[in-house]
Scaffold this motif. Structure first.
Motif, PDB file in Angstrom:
ATOM      1  N   ASP A   1       1.050  -0.825  -0.271  1.00 17.04           N
ATOM      2  CA  ASP A   1       0.205   0.197   0.010  1.00 17.04           C
ATOM      3  C   ASP A   1       0.638   1.170  -0.152  1.00 17.04           C
TER       4      ASP A   1
ATOM      5  N   SER B   1      -0.031   4.556  -0.193  1.00 17.31           N
ATOM      6  CA  SER B   1      -0.522   5.025   0.685  1.00 17.31           C
ATOM      7  C   SER B   1      -0.481   5.693   2.134  1.00 17.31           C
TER       8      SER B   1
ATOM      9  N   PHE C   1      -8.646   8.492  -1.277  1.00 14.09           N
ATOM     10  CA  PHE C   1      -7.557   8.154  -0.988  1.00 14.09           C
ATOM     11  C   PHE C   1      -7.211   7.716  -2.543  1.00 14.09           C
TER      12      PHE C   1
ATOM     13  N   GLU D   1      -4.001   7.424  -3.449  1.00 10.78           N
ATOM     14  CA  GLU D   1      -2.658   5.784  -3.976  1.00 10.78           C
ATOM     15  C   GLU D   1      -3.573   4.473  -3.833  1.00 10.78           C
ATOM     16  N   LYS D   2      -4.628   4.362  -3.176  1.00 14.00           N
ATOM     17  CA  LYS D   2      -5.188   2.872  -2.703  1.00 14.00           C
ATOM     18  C   LYS D   2      -6.065   2.567  -3.617  1.00 14.00           C
TER      19      LYS D   2
END
Length: 492
Positions: free
Chosen positions: A178, A180, A382, A384-385
């Motif tokens: 991940d 994030s 989010f 990035e997620k």
């Protein structure tokens, strides 16, 4: 006779458990190592340090080793069949296989991983209570508890220090999984500490706290008892400062259950008097623990001010506001959970009888329902997620089973839970006294059950709360099945 012999050859019975004694010992060692490793992997800096090394994939290695042990057990001791009603759990796994084939175009790796861990939870962990004598199992439990408690309590102490010093920051703790940012320390009125994710960490602390109560009462060594009391205080403070409302609710429920069972075990009158006393103790504990908890939390919320470490806040530079008062929940007390659950339930036509699989449901929903709240919120909030292929996860373990294995899988889960609850209540009905081991194991199960209502926990998961839940659940079911009815005392 032939059918009976065939059934014994395939599924075994109690006489098969000791065919390979070394295998049972190997499984106990494996389970202990698994608890210790998965506990460490909830500590963010540990994952960061191991990132890029061969040890980073330890959970995967443990899955492979567990699969080998499971295969050996299948053809020898056959303990994997001993857990009460375990065939219902295997039915859930079978449906997960069907749903994985249904969504195979989205990949194989994730489904294989989650299916492996579900099988290990059901086959090795749920049946671990059948793999040794009481003395051997007690030794295993003590060593496993110690291996998890020591590093976890140390990490909790660091986290408490972050709260007192008001240290808060974010960084990418696990770039492989991940990209994030991971919140650490004290951020947004919550103690994330050095853990990731927060709710899983809060439940580890709660479960270790409950187990610690048993060892505090059991040990005869004053220094060890003192150390365990200190550890339990640290764990309690971590649960409280994490501001996890679900962990808080679980802790209150466990406190009420312990109070009721303790009083019930000590009253020697007729059954109705005993049950009435237990009910009174439960009500009293419920009335007491909430204000006591709230009072302790109120004091803790002002500690950084008294320590001179609280940072000035815009518009309120001199006010000693409660630092643990969570903001943003006035308009949505569920913290988006109601919207998440509603969005998943709205996909019932896609989920169908067999579900969308435990590993590919996100990819399926992401592609076929791009404007669904589950996708849109993560994409906008989010990114990035979202780029990593993630959407809002189910935030409910029981709903996770439904989404992964469909209506059929959810039906098997409901049947399993009902049968287990009936067995436990039958045990309590027959036994006026509940021994401490059974009592604490029941509270660990309750904690895991509550966790599953508010998060993904215990089903298709490779984390410490899930592992502890299935170990405790297996012990409770074995104990409830083995005990015989005791004579009833007459009213005097």
């Amino acid at each position: 006779m032939q059918k009976r012999e065939l059934r014994r050859a395939v599924f075994g019975d109690e006489s098969c458990i000791g065919r390979l004694p070394w295998l049972n010992t190997a499984v106990l060692v494996y389970v202990g190592v698994t608890v210790a490793v998965l506990t460490l992997y909830l500590i963010a800096p540990v994952v960061t340090v191991l990132n890029g090394t061969i040890l980073y994939s330890m959970p995967s290695y443990l899955g492979i080793v567990g699969a080998v042990l499971l295969c050996v057990d299948l053809f020898s001791n056959k303990v994997l069949w001993r857990g009460p009603y375990v065939w219902l759990l295997y039915g859930i796994c079978l449906l997960a296989v069907v749903s994985s084939l249904r969504t195979i175009s989205y990949g194989v790796k994730d489904n294989l991983y989650f299916l492996c861990w579900a099988a290990l939870d059901f086959a090795l962990l749920y049946s671990v209570a059948y793999r040794g004598s009481e003395k051997m199992l007690r030794r295993f439990a003590a060593w496993t508890y110690g291996a998890a408690l020591v590093p976890w309590t140390a990490a909790c102490c660091v986290s408490l220090g972050q709260y007192v010093l008001q240290i808060g920051y974010s960084y990418v703790s696990d770039p492989q999984a991940d990209a994030s940012l991971t919140r650490q320390g004290f951020v947004e009125n919550r103690l994330f500490g050095v853990f990731n994710p927060l709710n899983h960490a809060a439940y580890v602390s709660l479960m270790l706290l409950l187990i610690g109560l048993y060892y505090i009462l059991r040990t005869k060594k004053p220094l060890l008892r003192a150390a365990l009391i200190v550890a339990d205080v640290v764990l309690f403070l971590h649960v409280m400062l994490s501001n996890s409302r679900s962990a808080m609710i679980a802790m209150w429920i466990c406190a009420v259950v312990i109070a009721a069972l303790l009083v019930r075990s000590r009253v020697t009158s007729a059954r109705w008097k005993r049950n009435l006393a237990a009910l009174g103790a439960a009500v009293l504990m419920a009335a007491v623990c909430v204000p006591v908890y709230t009072g302790i939390r109120e004091v803790a919320g002002h500690v950084p001010y008294w320590a001179g470490t609280a940072q000035e806040r815009p518009g309120q530079p001199n006010s000693e506001e409660d630092l643990l008062r969570r903001e943003g929940l006035e308009d949505d007390t569920s913290n988006n959970r109601f919207a998440i659950w509603k969005s998943y339930l709205a996909l019932h036509k896609d989920i169908g009888l067999t579900g969308l699989s435990p590993g590919n449901y996100m990819a399926y929903i992401r592609e076929n329902h791009p404007e669904n709240y589950l996708v849109k919120y993560i994409r906008d909030t989010f990114p990035e997620k979202y780029e990593a292929g993630l959407i809002y996860h189910v935030h409910n373990g029981y709903l996770m089973v439904y989404v992964s294995t469909g209506l059929l899988g959810f039906g098997l889960l409901v049947a399993f839970l009902l049968l287990c609850v009936v067995r436990v209540f039958r045990y309590l009905h027959r036994h006026p006294e509940t021994d401490p081991e059974m009592m604490i194991a029941m509270t660990v199960v309750i904690a895991g059950g509550v966790a599953a209502f508010f998060d993904k926990g215990i089903f298709f998961m490779d984390n410490t709360p899930a592992v502890l839940f299935w170990i405790a659940a297996g012990y409770v079911m074995k104990k409830a099945a083995a005990e015989k009815r005791l004579p009833e005392k007459k009213d005097s």
